[in-house]
Design an enzyme around this catalytic site. Structure first.
Site, PDB file in Angstrom:
ATOM      1  N   GLY A 212       0.840  -1.202   0.000  1.00  0.00           N
ATOM      2  CA  GLY A 212       0.000   0.000   0.000  1.00  0.00           C
ATOM      3  C   GLY A 212       0.867   1.241   0.000  1.00  0.00           C
ATOM      4  O   GLY A 212       2.047   1.171  -0.333  1.00  0.00           O
ATOM      5  N   ASN A 213       0.278   2.358   0.331  1.00  0.00           N
ATOM      6  CA  ASN A 213       1.061   3.590   0.446  1.00  0.00           C
ATOM      7  C   ASN A 213       0.450   4.465   1.536  1.00  0.00           C
ATOM      8  O   ASN A 213      -0.566   4.116   2.125  1.00  0.00           O
ATOM      9  CB  ASN A 213       1.144   4.315  -0.901  1.00  0.00           C
ATOM     10  CG  ASN A 213      -0.227   4.668  -1.429  1.00  0.00           C
ATOM     11  OD1 ASN A 213      -0.951   5.437  -0.811  1.00  0.00           O
ATOM     12  ND2 ASN A 213      -0.600   4.076  -2.561  1.00  0.00           N
ATOM     13  N   HIS A 214       1.098   5.610   1.797  1.00  0.00           N
ATOM     14  CA  HIS A 214       0.715   6.434   2.954  1.00  0.00           C
ATOM     15  C   HIS A 214      -0.454   7.371   2.695  1.00  0.00           C
ATOM     16  O   HIS A 214      -0.756   8.213   3.532  1.00  0.00           O
ATOM     17  CB  HIS A 214       1.910   7.276   3.413  1.00  0.00           C
ATOM     18  CG  HIS A 214       3.038   6.446   3.934  1.00  0.00           C
ATOM     19  ND1 HIS A 214       2.914   5.629   5.027  1.00  0.00           N
ATOM     20  CD2 HIS A 214       4.319   6.295   3.495  1.00  0.00           C
ATOM     21  CE1 HIS A 214       4.062   5.018   5.252  1.00  0.00           C
ATOM     22  NE2 HIS A 214       4.932   5.399   4.334  1.00  0.00           N
ATOM     23  N   ALA A 280      -4.179   7.639  -4.781  1.00  0.00           N
ATOM     24  CA  ALA A 280      -2.796   7.199  -4.951  1.00  0.00           C
ATOM     25  C   ALA A 280      -2.855   5.696  -5.231  1.00  0.00           C
ATOM     26  O   ALA A 280      -2.795   4.872  -4.322  1.00  0.00           O
ATOM     27  CB  ALA A 280      -1.999   7.482  -3.694  1.00  0.00           C
TER      28      ALA A 280
END
Ligand code: C5P
Length: 403
Positions: A212-214, A280
């Site tokens: 995943g990402n932030h 994102a």
């Protein structure tokens, strides 16, 4: 949620018998979530007391240029009051007050405030049937409408005089519904379908882990709220996010992976007028998802990744009426990369945020962006809350394009 929620409503009460209905009207505005202040003509206080209206509106009621209490004299600024209002409603509006509003006879605080107000002014006339039909009144109403005021027509029915005819002030519920509809219709995105993607995507590795990402989803959620506040029918397709938009009329669709986001987007894309891709999206996903939790037996673990669909590029390929806006989060060669994406993905605009800017990017409450349109014009906005950024982005889109 009512469109009046959070708005400042100034209620002007003049001396008609229908003034007794303003207590209920005030209650309805407060219930809709509005802040209400009341300005009364001196004579109207014989029909309904300021105490009733101040208790219901939770604000002091004003009627004189100077208020006197035991110790102080207070100057009631009609200018401040007029500027405070997002909407000014004069209800009931008597024949006398209508005439003063036409001529600008500012001999009481209500009329002076009316002349100072810059907001939309709604007028709900109320009088006996013959007064209502008199050419003086009809001409005054026509004049007031030609000044840009909005007339809420009187209704036909039993009048205080006992006569039956046209002249009864519209019922409080009708007035509120009239204003809500009128405001809704005058919003810049009224009737437009807007799709926003927000948040990260999670790409499963095994039943417990993911790539995943932030991304927090804040920017996309603020865009969705802003668009809804501007009257649009909003579909928000959100990856896993803690953000909420419960108080807004937004159709929220929760997804987890890029593939799910892709499928959800294309269920709606055809009918959209404006699409803003703020998500994102993970560029890659594991080529296969392990059916059981991967054991930590080896020192090294190699995952093979495959590309996810580029949702935005796919939308660009089949773009028709949609205005398509993407985001570019860059760490180097910002402008060049953003312009590359604008062209490659066939976008109408791209919003660039650089991780090099202090206060911009993932998880933050603030952002600093540069808006680049399809003609490569660049507008850089100051560092500000994501709510303000969302407003600037949508306003910029509306300035440049016909959505
Ligand atoms: O090419 P890049 O991923 O930097 O482009 C970012 C823009 O493209 C964002 O608007 C993002 O929402 C969108 N995007 C997408 N699908 C992907 C990757 C990015 O819609 N797979």
């Amino acid at each position: 949620m009512s469109i009046l929620s959070g708005k400042n409503i100034l209620l002007g009460v003049t001396a008609g018998i229908a003034a007794y209905k303003t207590a209920h009207l005030t209650r309805l505005f407060v219930r809709a979530g509005a802040q209400v202040k009341v300005v009364m003509t001196p004579k109207s206080m014989e029909f309904v007391t300021p105490l009733t209206l101040s208790t219901l509106s939770k604000n002091p009621v004003v009627s004189e240029f100077i208020s006197h209490d035991e110790e102080n004299e207070t100057w009631n600024s009609h200018v401040e009051l007029g500027l405070w209002a997002d909407y000014f409603l004069v209800a009931p509006a008597t024949a006398n007050s209508l005439s003063k509003m036409v001529k600008g006879t500012a001999d009481n605080l209500l009329i002076a405030t009316y002349l100072s107000a810059k907001c939309p002014v709604y007028i709900a006339p109320a009088m006996d049937l013959d007064m209502y039909k008199h050419p003086s009144t009809t001409q005054n109403l026509d004049n007031l409408a030609s000044f840009g005021n909005i007339i809420i027509p009187a209704e036909t029915g039993e009048l205080a005089s006992g006569l039956i005819g046209e002249g009864r002030m519209a019922e409080p519920e009708t007035i509120v519904a009239f204003m809500e509809q009128h405001i809704q219709k005058s919003l810049p995105l009224y009737g437009k379908n807007v799709l926003i993607t927000a948040g990260p995507t999670y790409e499963s590795i095994d039943p417990v882990r993911f790539i995943g990402n932030h991304s927090s989803g804040k920017m996309g959620f603020e865009l969705a709220k802003q668009a809804a506040g501007m009257g649009a029918n909003v579909v928000l397709i959100a990856g896993p996010s803690q953000q909420s938009c419960d108080d807004f009329p937004i159709k929220r669709i929760d997804v987890t992976s890029a593939q799910e986001m892709y499928e959800a987007v294309f269920q709606y894309y055809d009918q959209m007028h404006l699409v803003i891709a703020a998500a994102a999206v993970a560029d890659y996903k594991p080529v296969e998802v392990a059916s059981q939790k991967i054991k930590k037996s080896e020192d090294q673990l190699t995952l093979t990744l495959v590309k996810n669909p580029d949702i935005l590029a796919a939308m660009g390929k089949v773009k028709k009426q949609q205005i398509l806006v993407g985001f570019a989060l860059e760490t180097e060669n910002e402008l060049e990369n953003a312009l590359g994406k604008l062209k490659r993905k066939n976008l109408d605009a791209i919003v660039l945020n650089s991780l090099q800017d202090f206060g911009a990017g993932f998880q933050k409450d603030t952002n600093k962006v540069t808006f680049i349109d399809r003609f490569e014009n660049k507008t850089t906005f100051a560092l500000q809350s994501k709510k303000e950024v969302a407003k600037d982005i949508i306003n910029q889109i509306l300035t440049i394009y016909h959505v």
